[in-house]
Design an enzyme around this catalytic site. Sequence first.
Site, PDB file in Angstrom:
ATOM      1  N   ILE A 190       0.875  -1.177   0.000  1.00  0.00           N
ATOM      2  CA  ILE A 190       0.000   0.000   0.000  1.00  0.00           C
ATOM      3  C   ILE A 190       0.915   1.231   0.000  1.00  0.00           C
ATOM      4  O   ILE A 190       1.780   1.345   0.869  1.00  0.00           O
ATOM      5  CB  ILE A 190      -0.909   0.059   1.241  1.00  0.00           C
ATOM      6  CG1 ILE A 190      -1.730  -1.220   1.413  1.00  0.00           C
ATOM      7  CG2 ILE A 190      -1.827   1.261   1.180  1.00  0.00           C
ATOM      8  CD1 ILE A 190      -2.513  -1.267   2.727  1.00  0.00           C
TER       9      ILE A 190
ATOM     10  N   VAL B   5       2.623   3.587  -5.407  1.00  0.00           N
ATOM     11  CA  VAL B   5       3.871   4.036  -4.787  1.00  0.00           C
ATOM     12  C   VAL B   5       4.635   2.822  -4.239  1.00  0.00           C
ATOM     13  O   VAL B   5       5.635   2.401  -4.808  1.00  0.00           O
ATOM     14  CB  VAL B   5       3.611   5.078  -3.668  1.00  0.00           C
ATOM     15  CG1 VAL B   5       4.920   5.465  -2.982  1.00  0.00           C
ATOM     16  CG2 VAL B   5       2.955   6.326  -4.258  1.00  0.00           C
ATOM     17  N   CYS B   6       4.158   2.254  -3.164  1.00  0.00           N
ATOM     18  CA  CYS B   6       4.925   1.222  -2.477  1.00  0.00           C
ATOM     19  C   CYS B   6       5.088  -0.054  -3.298  1.00  0.00           C
ATOM     20  O   CYS B   6       6.151  -0.668  -3.282  1.00  0.00           O
ATOM     21  CB  CYS B   6       4.273   0.903  -1.129  1.00  0.00           C
ATOM     22  SG  CYS B   6       4.089   2.365  -0.096  1.00  0.00           S
ATOM     23  N   THR B   7       4.044  -0.446  -4.011  1.00  0.00           N
ATOM     24  CA  THR B   7       4.170  -1.622  -4.880  1.00  0.00           C
ATOM     25  C   THR B   7       4.907  -1.268  -6.160  1.00  0.00           C
ATOM     26  O   THR B   7       5.879  -1.933  -6.534  1.00  0.00           O
ATOM     27  CB  THR B   7       2.778  -2.203  -5.220  1.00  0.00           C
ATOM     28  OG1 THR B   7       2.118  -2.562  -4.011  1.00  0.00           O
ATOM     29  CG2 THR B   7       2.912  -3.436  -6.091  1.00  0.00           C
TER      30      THR B   7
END
Length: 247
Positions: free
Chosen positions: A135, A139-141
């Site tokens: 999540i 962004v994070c993935t």
Amino acid sequence: MLSSSLFSAFLAAASVAAAQLTPGPPFVRINKTDAVVVVADLQVGLFQIVHDYDPTEFRNNILFHSALAKLFDMPIVLTTSFETGPNGPLPKEIPNMYPDAPLIKRQGEVDAWDNSEFRQAVEATGKSQVILAGITTDVCTEYLALSLIEAGYTVFANTEASGTFSLRLAEDANRRMENAGVILMGGFSIAMDAMRDWRNTPGSAQVLPVLDQYLPAYGYLARAHEGAVINGSLAPGEAGLKRRARK
């Protein structure tokens, strides 16, 4: 004129046939002995900004993603971003599953790959495939997936266990990842590819209870079959339904 038309038609047909025989992209399979599961910022604070999934469904999805490592005996690396701030910790179920797994608490890096401790934890597994969820999706993935691709890893992004502010943002991020060579999958397809055959170990006996816990749609399919076998009877009108439908 006729012979020229026939020749043109022949060339067109030959071109179509050649195109049909051109191999497509390779089918890259998950190799559970060469894969590491990564939980990237599936934090309780960030969970609240996910609007492309129903909260109950998404909770099951992220726990299912995390459970894949234990189910298929794959290493797992956990990481959080700005945990002491609004992002919060991981749901307690995840570290409780893996009390001895590396948990990298990043203090500022947005892309987990920019954190040397996280990179070292992934590299220490010696695996070339990464099964990733985070999540937010965009962004994070996405950032981590693209960094891993650049570093030479084969990346499987669990899109069901990655969430963001809107469906539009998720679609945009998934398109960018796919164009870069990231393989997009869901929890069920990851589990099936890692298992390969219901007769394997882990197979039906190990996988079905996990599906029942985190994927109720399939769990209740199995429960319905169990009920039918135990009950051993048909309700009035059920007999021959499939045969009658074909007539």
